[in-house]
Design a protein around this motif. Structure first.
Motif, PDB file in Angstrom:
ATOM      1  N   VAL A   1      49.359 -10.604   9.719  1.00  0.00           N
ATOM      2  CA  VAL A   1      48.382  -9.703  10.343  1.00  0.00           C
ATOM      3  C   VAL A   1      47.659 -10.473  11.447  1.00  0.00           C
ATOM      4  CG1 VAL A   1      46.293  -8.342   9.986  1.00  0.00           C
ATOM      5  CG2 VAL A   1      48.100  -8.321   8.270  1.00  0.00           C
ATOM      6  N   GLY A   2      47.975 -10.143  12.676  1.00  0.00           N
ATOM      7  CA  GLY A   2      47.429 -10.879  13.817  1.00  0.00           C
ATOM      8  C   GLY A   2      46.059 -10.352  14.224  1.00  0.00           C
ATOM      9  N   ARG A   3      45.546 -10.912  15.307  1.00  0.00           N
ATOM     10  CA  ARG A   3      44.185 -10.587  15.696  1.00  0.00           C
ATOM     11  C   ARG A   3      44.033  -9.116  16.102  1.00  0.00           C
ATOM     12  NH1 ARG A   3      41.784 -14.018  20.436  1.00  0.00           N
ATOM     13  NH2 ARG A   3      43.203 -15.535  19.507  1.00  0.00           N
ATOM     14  N   ARG A   4      45.056  -8.622  16.848  1.00  0.00           N
ATOM     15  CA  ARG A   4      44.938  -7.236  17.329  1.00  0.00           C
ATOM     16  C   ARG A   4      45.058  -6.233  16.192  1.00  0.00           C
ATOM     17  NH1 ARG A   4      48.918  -7.029  22.040  1.00  0.00           N
ATOM     18  NH2 ARG A   4      49.090  -4.852  21.466  1.00  0.00           N
ATOM     19  N   THR A   5      46.011  -6.510  15.277  1.00  0.00           N
ATOM     20  CA  THR A   5      46.157  -5.638  14.110  1.00  0.00           C
ATOM     21  C   THR A   5      44.878  -5.653  13.293  1.00  0.00           C
ATOM     22  OG1 THR A   5      48.469  -6.274  14.099  1.00  0.00           O
ATOM     23  CG2 THR A   5      47.671  -5.114  12.161  1.00  0.00           C
ATOM     24  N   THR A   6      44.282  -6.843  13.138  1.00  0.00           N
ATOM     25  CA  THR A   6      43.032  -6.961  12.380  1.00  0.00           C
ATOM     26  C   THR A   6      41.963  -6.048  12.973  1.00  0.00           C
ATOM     27  OG1 THR A   6      43.587  -9.265  11.951  1.00  0.00           O
ATOM     28  CG2 THR A   6      41.315  -8.604  11.526  1.00  0.00           C
ATOM     29  N   LEU A   7      41.818  -6.103  14.309  1.00  0.00           N
ATOM     30  CA  LEU A   7      40.806  -5.275  14.967  1.00  0.00           C
ATOM     31  C   LEU A   7      41.034  -3.792  14.694  1.00  0.00           C
ATOM     32  CD1 LEU A   7      40.226  -6.969  18.441  1.00  0.00           C
ATOM     33  CD2 LEU A   7      38.557  -6.581  16.613  1.00  0.00           C
ATOM     34  N   ARG A   8      42.308  -3.372  14.831  1.00  0.00           N
ATOM     35  CA  ARG A   8      42.616  -1.951  14.610  1.00  0.00           C
ATOM     36  C   ARG A   8      42.372  -1.557  13.156  1.00  0.00           C
ATOM     37  NH1 ARG A   8      48.421  -0.869  16.408  1.00  0.00           N
ATOM     38  NH2 ARG A   8      48.023   1.197  15.568  1.00  0.00           N
ATOM     39  N   LEU A   9      42.732  -2.451  12.233  1.00  0.00           N
ATOM     40  CA  LEU A   9      42.499  -2.168  10.814  1.00  0.00           C
ATOM     41  C   LEU A   9      41.008  -2.024  10.543  1.00  0.00           C
ATOM     42  CD1 LEU A   9      45.090  -4.585   9.133  1.00  0.00           C
ATOM     43  CD2 LEU A   9      45.080  -2.101   8.919  1.00  0.00           C
ATOM     44  N   GLN A  10      40.231  -2.943  11.145  1.00  0.00           N
ATOM     45  CA  GLN A  10      38.782  -2.895  10.931  1.00  0.00           C
ATOM     46  C   GLN A  10      38.196  -1.578  11.435  1.00  0.00           C
ATOM     47  OE1 GLN A  10      37.736  -6.541  12.872  1.00  0.00           O
ATOM     48  NE2 GLN A  10      37.686  -7.717  10.969  1.00  0.00           N
ATOM     49  N   GLN A  11      38.721  -1.109  12.584  1.00  0.00           N
ATOM     50  CA  GLN A  11      38.238   0.163  13.122  1.00  0.00           C
ATOM     51  C   GLN A  11      38.539   1.322  12.171  1.00  0.00           C
ATOM     52  OE1 GLN A  11      40.129   0.119  16.910  1.00  0.00           O
ATOM     53  NE2 GLN A  11      38.607  -1.264  17.804  1.00  0.00           N
ATOM     54  N   MET A  12      39.609   1.155  11.379  1.00  0.00           N
ATOM     55  CA  MET A  12      39.957   2.199  10.410  1.00  0.00           C
ATOM     56  C   MET A  12      39.196   2.005   9.103  1.00  0.00           C
ATOM     57  SD  MET A  12      44.061   2.099  11.043  1.00  0.00           S
ATOM     58  CE  MET A  12      44.494   3.144   9.664  1.00  0.00           C
ATOM     59  N   GLY A  13      38.317   1.006   9.057  1.00  0.00           N
ATOM     60  CA  GLY A  13      37.543   0.761   7.843  1.00  0.00           C
ATOM     61  C   GLY A  13      38.238  -0.145   6.850  1.00  0.00           C
ATOM     62  N   ILE A  14      39.378  -0.720   7.269  1.00  0.00           N
ATOM     63  CA  ILE A  14      40.104  -1.643   6.369  1.00  0.00           C
ATOM     64  C   ILE A  14      39.688  -3.056   6.738  1.00  0.00           C
ATOM     65  CG2 ILE A  14      42.389  -2.430   5.640  1.00  0.00           C
ATOM     66  CD1 ILE A  14      43.407   0.384   6.502  1.00  0.00           C
ATOM     67  N   THR A  15      38.751  -3.620   5.981  1.00  0.00           N
ATOM     68  CA  THR A  15      38.229  -4.934   6.345  1.00  0.00           C
ATOM     69  C   THR A  15      38.657  -6.027   5.371  1.00  0.00           C
ATOM     70  OG1 THR A  15      36.198  -4.428   5.161  1.00  0.00           O
ATOM     71  CG2 THR A  15      36.190  -4.016   7.535  1.00  0.00           C
ATOM     72  N   THR A  16      38.929  -5.686   4.126  1.00  0.00           N
ATOM     73  CA  THR A  16      39.322  -6.712   3.158  1.00  0.00           C
ATOM     74  C   THR A  16      40.786  -6.530   2.763  1.00  0.00           C
ATOM     75  OG1 THR A  16      38.852  -5.435   1.167  1.00  0.00           O
ATOM     76  CG2 THR A  16      36.998  -6.585   2.189  1.00  0.00           C
ATOM     77  N   VAL A  17      41.318  -7.570   2.106  1.00  0.00           N
ATOM     78  CA  VAL A  17      42.696  -7.509   1.638  1.00  0.00           C
ATOM     79  C   VAL A  17      42.843  -6.363   0.632  1.00  0.00           C
ATOM     80  CG1 VAL A  17      44.566  -8.766   0.512  1.00  0.00           C
ATOM     81  CG2 VAL A  17      42.981  -9.985   2.002  1.00  0.00           C
ATOM     82  N   LEU A  18      41.823  -6.179  -0.208  1.00  0.00           N
ATOM     83  CA  LEU A  18      41.887  -5.104  -1.208  1.00  0.00           C
ATOM     84  C   LEU A  18      41.944  -3.736  -0.529  1.00  0.00           C
ATOM     85  CD1 LEU A  18      41.906  -4.511  -4.233  1.00  0.00           C
ATOM     86  CD2 LEU A  18      39.420  -4.244  -4.116  1.00  0.00           C
ATOM     87  N   ASN A  19      41.144  -3.560   0.540  1.00  0.00           N
ATOM     88  CA  ASN A  19      41.208  -2.310   1.298  1.00  0.00           C
ATOM     89  C   ASN A  19      42.637  -2.031   1.747  1.00  0.00           C
ATOM     90  OD1 ASN A  19      38.058  -2.877   3.051  1.00  0.00           O
ATOM     91  ND2 ASN A  19      38.483  -1.863   1.103  1.00  0.00           N
ATOM     92  N   LEU A  20      43.281  -3.056   2.287  1.00  0.00           N
ATOM     93  CA  LEU A  20      44.643  -2.876   2.807  1.00  0.00           C
ATOM     94  C   LEU A  20      45.602  -2.547   1.666  1.00  0.00           C
ATOM     95  CD1 LEU A  20      46.637  -2.989   5.194  1.00  0.00           C
ATOM     96  CD2 LEU A  20      46.892  -5.428   4.785  1.00  0.00           C
ATOM     97  N   LYS A  21      45.458  -3.281   0.559  1.00  0.00           N
ATOM     98  CA  LYS A  21      46.336  -3.079  -0.586  1.00  0.00           C
ATOM     99  C   LYS A  21      46.230  -1.637  -1.103  1.00  0.00           C
ATOM    100  CE  LYS A  21      47.004  -4.688  -5.331  1.00  0.00           C
ATOM    101  NZ  LYS A  21      46.325  -5.354  -6.448  1.00  0.00           N
ATOM    102  N   ASN A  22      45.023  -1.068  -1.033  1.00  0.00           N
ATOM    103  CA  ASN A  22      44.813   0.284  -1.553  1.00  0.00           C
ATOM    104  C   ASN A  22      45.057   1.380  -0.514  1.00  0.00           C
ATOM    105  OD1 ASN A  22      44.184  -0.681  -4.062  1.00  0.00           O
ATOM    106  ND2 ASN A  22      41.983  -0.796  -3.677  1.00  0.00           N
ATOM    107  N   SER A  23      45.451   1.007   0.708  1.00  0.00           N
ATOM    108  CA  SER A  23      45.687   2.022   1.742  1.00  0.00           C
ATOM    109  C   SER A  23      46.984   2.763   1.444  1.00  0.00           C
ATOM    110  CB  SER A  23      45.800   1.371   3.118  1.00  0.00           C
ATOM    111  OG  SER A  23      44.663   0.614   3.390  1.00  0.00           O
ATOM    112  N   PRO A  24      47.028   4.039   1.812  1.00  0.00           N
ATOM    113  CA  PRO A  24      48.273   4.789   1.607  1.00  0.00           C
ATOM    114  C   PRO A  24      49.388   4.254   2.505  1.00  0.00           C
ATOM    115  CG  PRO A  24      46.533   6.199   2.529  1.00  0.00           C
ATOM    116  CD  PRO A  24      45.949   4.851   2.387  1.00  0.00           C
ATOM    117  N   ALA A  25      50.536   4.016   1.916  1.00  0.00           N
ATOM    118  CA  ALA A  25      51.646   3.410   2.643  1.00  0.00           C
ATOM    119  C   ALA A  25      52.068   4.268   3.831  1.00  0.00           C
ATOM    120  CB  ALA A  25      52.826   3.196   1.696  1.00  0.00           C
ATOM    121  N   SER A  26      52.030   5.589   3.646  1.00  0.00           N
ATOM    122  CA  SER A  26      52.499   6.495   4.715  1.00  0.00           C
ATOM    123  C   SER A  26      51.626   6.323   5.960  1.00  0.00           C
ATOM    124  CB  SER A  26      52.449   7.935   4.229  1.00  0.00           C
ATOM    125  OG  SER A  26      51.155   8.218   3.725  1.00  0.00           O
ATOM    126  N   ARG A  27      50.317   6.148   5.741  1.00  0.00           N
ATOM    127  CA  ARG A  27      49.395   6.019   6.863  1.00  0.00           C
ATOM    128  C   ARG A  27      49.640   4.701   7.608  1.00  0.00           C
ATOM    129  NH1 ARG A  27      43.046   5.276   6.314  1.00  0.00           N
ATOM    130  NH2 ARG A  27      42.444   5.507   8.497  1.00  0.00           N
TER     131      ARG A  27
END
Lengths: 420, 153
Positions: A188-214
């Protein structure tokens, strides 16, 4: 069966290598600088604690360094490579499969083995005693999780350097993952991190619990795969046999800026010679040479050309490769620029045993004998003992490594001294 | 080791006289015959062994073995001289009586290690050098155990 994959990572590897032969550096703030002493490539814990970041340009740190007594050393890759080989060979004895991922980390497949945490402690202890390098071990069911387990083992002292996610109940694991920022996830690079954060995904747990389809829809298949790995499904297997190199690159910045074609020619011959040596070490032949030159990125007038030169037939002969590289260089060179870097890339690489037979095979035989002789002499008497005169004798462009430590393990004349 | 005597007509067993392709048999035999060396076979052929390798002899474990250079005369009594090459194995246990590379106040020193009831002692092998008793507060560690020293005459 639940998989068990370990990631073993050396702590501050380059600094640890220097400290092995300079015990007086223990406990002091130490940084290792990149080629030409440009920027920081390895930091001791003391330097991390000062807030100095990786890749920080050294010239900007000089005041801070003076204030805190930071010791800066040039990189000593001969030493690091030898110690890395020792560490990797030792670790290979602990598991049936090993993937050497970089100079200071490797994956081990420990599936089916028991008492993994104890095993991990033993690895740490053995590497520390035998080679003197401190390592941390992360164990989990996938490579992506093993990377995170290693991160936890490094950051949280109570794990004592070994963190085994497979031993943790799910809620405890999730508590750990909740505290790690999403940018720490492997891939997960810097740009992906920024986009994830904008979607409210800030921690590893957030990402793990995100819907795969999204995740798949927004970021594509690579991050979707990372997501499954976080959930414990293996998507990335150990890459045991390092696949034959696709290309060999030798590219370096100059110690001083270069204007003249003749100096560029020397550098290109030197780099091609080095690349050709690597090519022969891996018993391969190249079918194409690429040469590139570039001006300093800090300059107003930029020029960054490159050119591919296909070869008539696959070869590992330094002279043929140099001839091709020089012909390319002469075509792309323009006077009036100040060059900072040159590079040579050998590509279209095939195994020497796969060489197509030609009518002129007899002509190739003396070339192989000559190259083998030159390599043999340079191995015995030191690299560069025999070289093409075109490399030049007074190399104004050569890299600056002002404060390189001795090559303690690869040069008999540079051994560490024990007082008697 | 390969045990091979060139006197035996080993090649001909590869293809027999009854082989369906007799022409191939004869041609192959002719080729193989050409490869059999003329003259008497060496009587030592069966006794060829690997030549002694000092590298293998002196280096027990490649991963944990390092070389160092001696500077000073304090270990003469144990046959370790100024300029000697030390073979140091970090994997060996530092038992009492062995010669070690110790780190004292950030410097490497080669001495004999003794475990005494009062603690660890570094002993030189030279009348002019006194024992060094390691104090608990001292910056001290054992770096490795000297397994060999190589002296040039």
């Amino acid at each position: 069966m639940k998989r068990a994959i370990a990631l073993v990572d050396c702590n501050n590897f380059y600094v640890s290598c220097e400290r092995l032969f300079r015990p007086d550096l223990e406990g002091k703030p130490v940084v290792i600088l990149s080629n030409n002493d440009g920027c920081v490539v390895s930091r001791s814990q003391e330097v991390r604690d000062l807030g100095i970041m990786m890749a920080a340009p050294w010239f900007k740190l000089k005041d801070l360094a003076k204030k805190h007594g930071i010791i800066a050393l040039s990189s000593n890759y001969a030493l690091y490579a030898d110690l890395s080989n020792r560490v990797m060979r030792l670790l290979a004895q602990y598991a049936p499969n090993q993937e050497i991922y970089s100079i200071d980390e490797c994956f081990l497949d420990m599936t089916g083995m028991t008492e993994l945490t104890r095993h991990g402690q033993q690895m740490r202890h053995t590497v520390r005693q035998y080679v003197g390098i401190p390592v941390c071990v992360g164990i989990a069911s996938t490579k992506t999780l093993a990377k995170l387990a290693n991160h936890v083992a490094k950051k949280q002292p109570h794990f004592n350097g070994v963190c085994n996610f497979n031993d943790l109940p799910v809620d405890e694991l999730n508590t750990l993952l909740e505290k790690i920022e999403v940018g720490e996830v492997w891939g997960v690079g810097r740009r992906t991190t920024l986009r994830l954060q904008q979607m409210g995904i800030t921690t590893v747990l957030n990402l793990k619990n995100s819907p795969a389809s999204r995740i798949r829809a927004e970021f594509g298949v690579v991050l979707a795969r990372t997501l499954s790995e976080l959930g414990g499904t293996v998507c990335l297997e150990l890459d045991e046999l390092s696949s034959p190199r696709q290309q060999i690159i030798c590219s370096r910045s100059f110690g001083a800026s270069v204007v003249q074609l003749s100096e560029l020619e020397q550098a290109v011959i030197a780099y091609t010679t080095r690349a050709a040596e690597k090519l022969r070490q891996s018993h391969s032949l190249a079918t194409c040479v690429q040469v590139s030159i570039r001006t300093s990125p800090h300059q107003a007038r930029q020029y960054q050309p490159d050119m591919n030169i296909p070869l008539a037939e696959p070869t590992d002969d330094t002279r043929v490769l140099c001839h091709a590289a020089l012909s390319g260089l002469r075509q792309i060179y323009r006077s009036g620029y100040t060059y900072q870097k040159a590079g040579v890339t050998l590509s279209g690489i095939i195994a020497a045993s796969d060489r197509p037979r030609t009518l002129f095979d007899d002509v190739a035989a003396p070339s192989a004998a000559l190259m083998a002789t030159i390599d043999g002499i340079n191995r015995r008497m030191g690299s560069g003992t025999i070289r093409l005169l075109g490399e030049g004798i007074k190399k104004n462009w050569a890299m600056k490594r002002g404060n390189r430590s001795p090559r303690y393990t690869t040069e008999l004349t540079e051994l560490a001294v024990a007082k008697a | 080791m390969q045990l091979h005597s060139s006197r035996r007509a080993a090649p001909s067993v590869l293809l027999s006289m009854t082989h369906p392709n007799r022409e191939l048999f004869y041609r192959q035999r002719a080729l193989l015959r050409r490869a059999v060396p003329a003259g008497f076979p060496s009587p030592a052929d069966d006794y060829v062994e690997q030549r002694i390798s000092l590298d293998e002899h002196l280096i027990g474990r490649r991963e944990s073995t390092f070389f160092m250079r001696v500077a000073g005369e304090s270990m003469r009594g144990l046959g370790i001289f100024d300029g000697d090459l030390l073979v140091v194995d970090r994997a060996l246990p530092a038992t009492s009586g062995c010669v070690v590379i110790a780190v004292v106040d950030g410097e490497f020193t080669v001495k004999q290690l003794l475990h005494t009831p009062e603690g660890q002692v570094l002993r030189a092998a030279h009348p002019d050098y006194a024992d060094m008793r390691i104090k608990p507060e001292q910056d001290f560690s054992i770096w490795g155990v000297v397994s060999w020293n190589v002296h040039k005459h």
